[in-house]
Each structure stands twice: as C-alpha cells, then as structure tokens.
Design a protein around this motif. Sequence first.
Motif: not given
Length: 233
Positions: A87-94, A102-103, A116-118, A185-189
């Motif tokens: 699996q691959t997770l990708i996020a564009v965030f600021s 947690t984006p 994930g990415i955090l 999730n987008i944004g965590g919990r």
Amino acid sequence: MTAFTMLPITVNNDKLPVLDPDSYEPFGIIETNAVRHWILGRDTGLVDLKSQKSLVPYVNSPLLQSNHAVVGGDYSTSTEIKDDVNQTLIAVFSVTDKNSLTPLSSYETPNSVGKGILVGNSGELVTFVNKGNGANVVQGYSFSGEWVFAAISISPTHTIMSIPALSVDDTVVASSNGSSGYTINIGGRSGGGFDNLAPVAEAIIFDKALSSSEILKVYQRSKSRMADRGIVI
C-alpha cells in the motif's frame, strides 16, 4: 457539386514524439492507478475522484477552504479503507503553528499499531509503520516550506519514505510489515494523541507499494495539480 471522400491518414514518422503512458493522466486530474484520490477544497468538497464516494466525518465535516480542507480532531474523516501490506499513502499538507498532526494515517492512539504520515510533538515530519510488536519504523525530517508532499510506500519486506522536495528517499528493510486492521483517516481521530488541525490539499491511496521512481512521477503530477490551485510543493 463536387463530392469529397475522406480517406484514413497513416503517419509513420520516427521523428514524432512517443507518449509515455506513465507521464500523463487523462484530463491531468486523476491518478488513474490509485484506489482513492481526493483533491480537497470548496470546489471539490470531500468526494473521491475515483469512486465518487464522499469521505465520512467522525464528528464534524472538515472546514473547506478555497484550495484545501482543515482536518483533525473532531474534523477528521474516515476513508473507509483499511491499512494493509502493499500500500502507498500520499498527502499534500501544510504545518501550522501546531504540532502533533496526522494528515493521512491509520494511527489511533499513542500506543497503537498503525501506518501513516504525521507531524510529531516537536514539529518534525514523520512517516511511520508500527508493526504491532513494539518496533516502529520511524523517520523524522525537518519541515521546510509552507506545503509539503510526503509519501510512505509499504511492502512485506521494506518501507520507502519519500519527500521529494526535501530530496528525501529512504528505504527501510522491515521483517514483517503487517496490517493493523485500522481504517486510514484524513486528519486522525479525536483523542488519538495527534489531533490538532492541519490543512490538507490532496490525499491519495494506492493498493500497491510504489517504487521511488513511481512516487516521483506522482509528485510531478501533484506539483502541477497543486500549482493550478495556488499551492507550491
């Protein structure tokens, strides 16, 4: 009246360019090989470009801005996709003036398994895999720039952590990259320990472990998409 007959035209010229299918996307928008792809904002809402299904808020809907959504805590959403091997997770965030973001992740609580990415407690960028046996595959990076493209690619034998704009491309050998069974999730919990608000402009989930070169191609396409929305990555 003169009649005209349209004949087929065959062009055979080795000087003409040959299109590489991996170098473009239909309409320049959708990552066609992804299982989910969101470009977030007031004009696009929370609808996945692939399935046309909407993200599911846990409490409140994310705060939609002109070219992104503000997510986290009570404004987090479920992708309804479980984390998995390959699996691959990708996020564009600021990153704002808050840490512990947690984006895009399946991270549930500070001691839980997940992927994930955090952004950590000290403002460091982290891509991680917790294998459920107390051993984390974690790498932190200094954040540079207002917006960032980050990717984590997970296979049974290794994890690739990629932040192209920072020239980060690390491969970590892993003996057992398992699935936590948690939802991404987008944004965590809310209450998960990493639930401050974060601007997220794009999120993509692939059901395969992308190579470094494949991630770079996604980054180049994302860079173009985000530029059209006034975001520099």
